[in-house]
Design a protein around this motif. Sequence first.
Motif, PDB file in Angstrom:
ATOM      1  N   PRO A   7       0.843  -1.200   0.000  1.00 13.48           N
ATOM      2  CA  PRO A   7       0.000   0.000   0.000  1.00 13.48           C
ATOM      3  C   PRO A   7       0.888   1.264   0.000  1.00 13.48           C
ATOM      4  O   PRO A   7       0.978   1.993   0.972  1.00 13.48           O
ATOM      5  CB  PRO A   7      -0.807  -0.143   1.292  1.00 13.48           C
ATOM      6  N   TYR A   8       1.542   1.483  -1.123  1.00 13.40           N
ATOM      7  CA  TYR A   8       2.542   2.548  -1.247  1.00 13.40           C
ATOM      8  C   TYR A   8       1.982   3.927  -0.911  1.00 13.40           C
ATOM      9  O   TYR A   8       2.676   4.783  -0.372  1.00 13.40           O
ATOM     10  CB  TYR A   8       3.167   2.548  -2.643  1.00 13.40           C
ATOM     11  N   TYR A   9       0.730   4.167  -1.241  1.00 16.10           N
ATOM     12  CA  TYR A   9       0.103   5.465  -0.982  1.00 16.10           C
ATOM     13  C   TYR A   9      -0.066   5.708   0.517  1.00 16.10           C
ATOM     14  O   TYR A   9      -0.164   6.860   0.936  1.00 16.10           O
ATOM     15  CB  TYR A   9      -1.238   5.567  -1.715  1.00 16.10           C
ATOM     16  N   GLN A  10      -0.085   4.651   1.310  1.00 20.29           N
ATOM     17  CA  GLN A  10      -0.117   4.794   2.773  1.00 20.29           C
ATOM     18  C   GLN A  10       1.301   4.818   3.334  1.00 20.29           C
ATOM     19  O   GLN A  10       1.621   5.644   4.194  1.00 20.29           O
ATOM     20  CB  GLN A  10      -0.899   3.649   3.420  1.00 20.29           C
ATOM     21  N   LEU A  11       2.128   3.907   2.858  1.00 22.30           N
ATOM     22  CA  LEU A  11       3.497   3.801   3.360  1.00 22.30           C
ATOM     23  C   LEU A  11       4.328   5.039   3.050  1.00 22.30           C
ATOM     24  O   LEU A  11       5.223   5.391   3.821  1.00 22.30           O
ATOM     25  CB  LEU A  11       4.173   2.561   2.763  1.00 22.30           C
ATOM     26  N   GLU A  17       1.519  12.653  -1.453  1.00 17.91           N
ATOM     27  CA  GLU A  17       0.682  13.853  -1.295  1.00 17.91           C
ATOM     28  C   GLU A  17       1.198  15.037  -2.112  1.00 17.91           C
ATOM     29  O   GLU A  17       0.404  15.716  -2.764  1.00 17.91           O
ATOM     30  CB  GLU A  17       0.511  14.215   0.183  1.00 17.91           C
ATOM     31  N   PRO A  18       2.499  15.318  -2.127  1.00 19.40           N
ATOM     32  CA  PRO A  18       2.979  16.396  -3.012  1.00 19.40           C
ATOM     33  C   PRO A  18       2.753  16.076  -4.500  1.00 19.40           C
ATOM     34  O   PRO A  18       2.521  16.989  -5.290  1.00 19.40           O
ATOM     35  CB  PRO A  18       4.472  16.498  -2.693  1.00 19.40           C
ATOM     36  N   MET A  19       2.809  14.798  -4.859  1.00 23.77           N
ATOM     37  CA  MET A  19       2.510  14.426  -6.251  1.00 23.77           C
ATOM     38  C   MET A  19       1.055  14.746  -6.570  1.00 23.77           C
ATOM     39  O   MET A  19       0.751  15.269  -7.644  1.00 23.77           O
ATOM     40  CB  MET A  19       2.800  12.946  -6.483  1.00 23.77           C
ATOM     41  N   ARG A  20       0.159  14.433  -5.647  1.00 24.26           N
ATOM     42  CA  ARG A  20      -1.254  14.757  -5.845  1.00 24.26           C
ATOM     43  C   ARG A  20      -1.471  16.268  -5.871  1.00 24.26           C
ATOM     44  O   ARG A  20      -2.302  16.768  -6.639  1.00 24.26           O
ATOM     45  CB  ARG A  20      -2.098  14.112  -4.753  1.00 24.26           C
ATOM     46  N   ALA A  21      -0.713  16.995  -5.055  1.00 25.99           N
ATOM     47  CA  ALA A  21      -0.815  18.459  -5.059  1.00 25.99           C
ATOM     48  C   ALA A  21      -0.339  19.016  -6.405  1.00 25.99           C
ATOM     49  O   ALA A  21      -0.934  19.965  -6.935  1.00 25.99           O
ATOM     50  CB  ALA A  21       0.000  19.051  -3.911  1.00 25.99           C
ATOM     51  N   ALA A  22       0.706  18.427  -6.955  1.00 21.66           N
ATOM     52  CA  ALA A  22       1.187  18.856  -8.274  1.00 21.66           C
ATOM     53  C   ALA A  22       0.121  18.606  -9.325  1.00 21.66           C
ATOM     54  O   ALA A  22      -0.118  19.458 -10.197  1.00 21.66           O
ATOM     55  CB  ALA A  22       2.484  18.124  -8.626  1.00 21.66           C
TER      56      ALA A  22
END
Length: 143
Positions: A7-11, A17-22
Motif C-alpha cells: 500500500p505505497y500510498y499509505q506507506l 501527497e505532493p505528487m497529488r498536489a502537483a
Amino acid sequence: MTQLRLPYYQLSASVIEPMRAALGALEKGPLDNIIIELVFLRVSQINGCAYCLDMHSKALRKADYPQGKLDQLAGWRVSHAYSDKERAALAWAESLTLIAATGAPDGDYEPLKAQFSDVEISELTFAIGLMNAFNRLAVGMRQ
C-alpha cells in the motif's frame, strides 16, 4: 485481479501527497484539462496501466470527449480525428514516455510552439512526467 504488492500510498503518504498536489496545480493551471486527460490516457496506454486507463477514459467521457476519438487514440498518428494541438501534445507525450528510445527530438518539441505558450509547454512536460511516475507506481505495485 492482481493483489496490491504494497500500500505505497499509505506507506509513502508524505511523498505521494505532493505528487497529488502537483496534479491539482496542473488541473488549475493554464493548460486545458482535456489535453491533460488525453495525454494522461495516452501515456497510460504506452505504460500499460489499467488502473489509469480506466480513470482517464472515464474522465474524458465525463467531459463529453468524443468516443470515436477515444477509440482511435492508440492510432492517433494515422487518424484524422485529432486537432493540431492534440497531435502536438500526443507526440510530446510519446516522445517523453519513450525517452530512452527517442531522446525527445526537436521534431517532437517544435510543433508545441505553434500550439502552446511557454508556460503551457512547461506544464505539459510536468504533466507527462507526473503521469509516468504515477503509472510506474501503479504498475510496479500492481494497483
